[in-house]
Design a protein around this motif. Structure first.
Motif, PDB file in Angstrom:
ATOM      1  N   ILE A 177       0.813  -1.149  -0.003  1.00 56.81           N
ATOM      2  CA  ILE A 177      -0.144  -0.012  -0.166  1.00 56.81           C
ATOM      3  C   ILE A 177       0.831   0.914   0.102  1.00 56.81           C
ATOM      4  N   SER A 178       0.518   2.281  -0.801  1.00 51.85           N
ATOM      5  CA  SER A 178       1.057   3.556  -0.815  1.00 51.85           C
ATOM      6  C   SER A 178       0.470   4.635  -1.128  1.00 51.85           C
ATOM      7  N   ILE A 179       0.665   5.904  -0.705  1.00 46.50           N
ATOM      8  CA  ILE A 179      -0.338   7.127  -1.001  1.00 46.50           C
ATOM      9  C   ILE A 179      -0.260   7.363  -2.623  1.00 46.50           C
ATOM     10  N   ALA A 190       1.955  17.724  -0.531  1.00 44.58           N
ATOM     11  CA  ALA A 190       2.282  18.663   0.450  1.00 44.58           C
ATOM     12  C   ALA A 190       1.355  18.592   1.666  1.00 44.58           C
ATOM     13  N   TRP A 191       1.818  17.804   2.344  1.00 48.16           N
ATOM     14  CA  TRP A 191       0.871  17.584   3.740  1.00 48.16           C
ATOM     15  C   TRP A 191       1.708  17.606   5.159  1.00 48.16           C
ATOM     16  N   ARG A 192       1.108  18.367   5.976  1.00 46.46           N
ATOM     17  CA  ARG A 192       1.803  18.506   7.188  1.00 46.46           C
ATOM     18  C   ARG A 192       1.385  17.367   8.155  1.00 46.46           C
ATOM     19  N   GLY A 193       1.837  17.805   9.427  1.00 50.35           N
ATOM     20  CA  GLY A 193       1.796  16.479  10.475  1.00 50.35           C
ATOM     21  C   GLY A 193       0.575  15.716  10.816  1.00 50.35           C
ATOM     22  N   PRO A 194      -0.793  16.601  10.867  1.00 51.35           N
ATOM     23  CA  PRO A 194      -1.869  15.721  11.355  1.00 51.35           C
ATOM     24  C   PRO A 194      -2.449  14.954  10.033  1.00 51.35           C
ATOM     25  N   THR A 250      -2.880   9.587   7.586  1.00 50.18           N
ATOM     26  CA  THR A 250      -2.775   8.640   6.403  1.00 50.18           C
ATOM     27  C   THR A 250      -2.222   7.420   7.038  1.00 50.18           C
ATOM     28  N   VAL A 251      -0.929   7.475   7.693  1.00 52.82           N
ATOM     29  CA  VAL A 251      -0.227   6.105   8.418  1.00 52.82           C
ATOM     30  C   VAL A 251      -1.206   5.416   9.098  1.00 52.82           C
ATOM     31  N   GLN A 252      -2.203   5.880   9.824  1.00 49.82           N
ATOM     32  CA  GLN A 252      -3.110   5.342  10.763  1.00 49.82           C
ATOM     33  C   GLN A 252      -4.114   4.684   9.882  1.00 49.82           C
ATOM     34  N   GLN A 253      -4.514   5.137   8.707  1.00 47.28           N
ATOM     35  CA  GLN A 253      -5.274   4.558   7.788  1.00 47.28           C
ATOM     36  C   GLN A 253      -4.852   3.312   7.340  1.00 47.28           C
ATOM     37  N   VAL A 288       6.669  11.393  10.274  1.00 45.42           N
ATOM     38  CA  VAL A 288       6.077  10.165  10.070  1.00 45.42           C
ATOM     39  C   VAL A 288       6.889   9.068  11.203  1.00 45.42           C
ATOM     40  N   ALA A 289       7.871   9.456  11.444  1.00 41.05           N
ATOM     41  CA  ALA A 289       8.767   8.710  12.215  1.00 41.05           C
ATOM     42  C   ALA A 289       7.829   8.699  13.725  1.00 41.05           C
ATOM     43  N   ILE A 290       7.785   9.931  13.943  1.00 38.63           N
ATOM     44  CA  ILE A 290       7.033  10.041  15.562  1.00 38.63           C
ATOM     45  C   ILE A 290       5.590   9.535  15.648  1.00 38.63           C
TER      46      ILE A 290
END
Length: 384
Positions: free
Chosen positions: A192-194, A208-212, A217-220, A244-246
């Motif tokens: 799976i990939s964006i 061009a996305w920020r933290g939230p 995305t990763v959670q989904q 993303v690492a966090i």
């Protein structure tokens, strides 16, 4: 043939068709509730099936396999196939069956038997994604059930590296069954990939996305994508120690971490930081891989294009008094590795005798010797 004989033959056809596996869900049609009226009349097998959705990308393969299964039954002279689509209630029942007791939760928690390995690097350009893609395929070729999450949202490249593009160069899209996402499969790796969710024509656009948004995305990916029962889930992490690492540290604090570096000091010094941040979130650094190492030319000349010793320096810096972090693999510079990535055919498949391919296959062998264990895990059973 008598009515009783037709009935027995119909049962045989139902069993044969029911055993056909859905190529996306990797489960028999009978288990998925996709069978409809099946009977035999005068040597003709009348077979009804229901696909999960309209326009199912696996429709042609399922229809072909169903026809072949029905025709393989002794006594069947012809096959009359009727193809329908599940109702919304049937799809809801199917998604509930696939999810089991889990309702939109991450199935890879500490109690899971799936090993989660995040592949990290301190900086970009060290070949982390190419290594991750080949490692996933090498693990799958050892018989393991492997999933791969391209968590490098801004710099996604996994679909292209695994050849998940159509003839027009468009990234293959996942199939959706209501809110359940079925990941495309390449070389037996569920991926799976964006990049699979961008609108047609936007494949080359920047994300061009920020933290939230990155966190959601990763959670989904971890919640709504149906990977099924995996032995190993690999995460291709973005370089550095950012959002993303966090997020992965918060969502999967028990994950193991594989740190990738090149031999040069500029890469190895930064790679150490990615391992330290992972460790701060509770993750366990299982080893280091040195990529783009010394290459031996046909005449025996050794070329250290990026120097030497970077992997050893990272492993030493991440080792503690309580635990030694090992240098698990040194992957040499390889034109075949690069060419395989460009062509979407991993080098472990295209040229398994290449020196880089052998190093990655050996790495997969080292990682796969740690079986999924039950020690210390709670089991979903209740004593009576």
């Amino acid at each position: 043939m008598t009515a009783q004989g037709d009935a027995l033959l119909g049962d045989a056809v139902r069993a044969a068709v029911g055993a056909v596996s859905d190529p996306e869900l990797r489960r028999p049609l009978a288990d998925l509730g996709m069978l409809r009226d099946i009977r035999v009349d005068g040597g003709t097998a009348h077979v009804g099936i229901a696909l999960t959705i309209v326009g199912c990308p696996a429709a042609q393969r399922i229809e072909r396999d169903v026809r072949e299964a029905a025709a393989s039954v002794a006594g069947v002279d012809a096959v009359d196939l009727t193809v329908g689509v599940m109702t919304s209630d049937e799809r809801r029942e199917l998604t509930e069956r696939l999810r089991g007791a889990r309702t939109r939760t991450i199935p890879f928690g500490p109690e899971s038997l799936t090993r989660v390995i995040a592949v990290t690097s301190g900086k970009g350009g060290v070949g982390k994604s190419t290594l991750t893609a080949n490692l996933a395929v090498a693990l799958a070729r050892r018989g393991l059930a492997v999933g791969l999450v391209d968590a490098d949202v801004h710099g996604f490249s996994i679909p292209a590296l695994l050849g998940l593009v159509d003839d027009a160069g468009r990234t293959v899209k996942p199939t959706r069954i209501d809110e359940l996402i079925l990941p495309p499969v390449a070389y037996d790796v569920k991926t799976i990939s964006i990049g699979m969710f961008l609108r047609e024509g936007d494949e080359g656009a920047a994300v061009a996305w920020r933290g939230p948004m990155l966190h959601r995305t990763v959670q989904q990916f971890l919640t709504d994508v149906h990977f099924g029962d995996l032995d190993v889930l690999l995460l291709d992490m973005p370089p550095g120690t950012g959002d993303v690492a966090i997020s992965v540290g918060q969502l999967l604090p028990h994950a193991e971490v594989l740190v990738v570096t090149t031999p040069q000091t500029a890469a190895s010094d930064v790679a150490v930081r990615s391992g330290l941040v992972a460790r701060q979130t509770g993750q366990h650094v299982i080893g280091v891989v040195e990529n783009m190492g010394a290459m031996t030319l046909p005449d025996g000349t050794v070329v250290d294009l990026f120097g030497s010793g970077g992997g050893e320096r990272v492993a030493e810096a991440l080792s503690t008094a309580e635990e030694t972090v090992a240098l698990l693999a040194q992957v040499p510079l390889s034109p075949a590795l690069r060419a395989g990535g460009d062509a979407g055919i991993p080098v472990v498949v295209a040229d398994p005798d290449d020196s880089a391919a052998r190093a990655i296959v050996d790495l997969a062998a080292r990682l796969s010797v740690r079986p999924r264990g039950l020690s210390g895990r709670s089991l979903p059973v209740t004593p009576r």
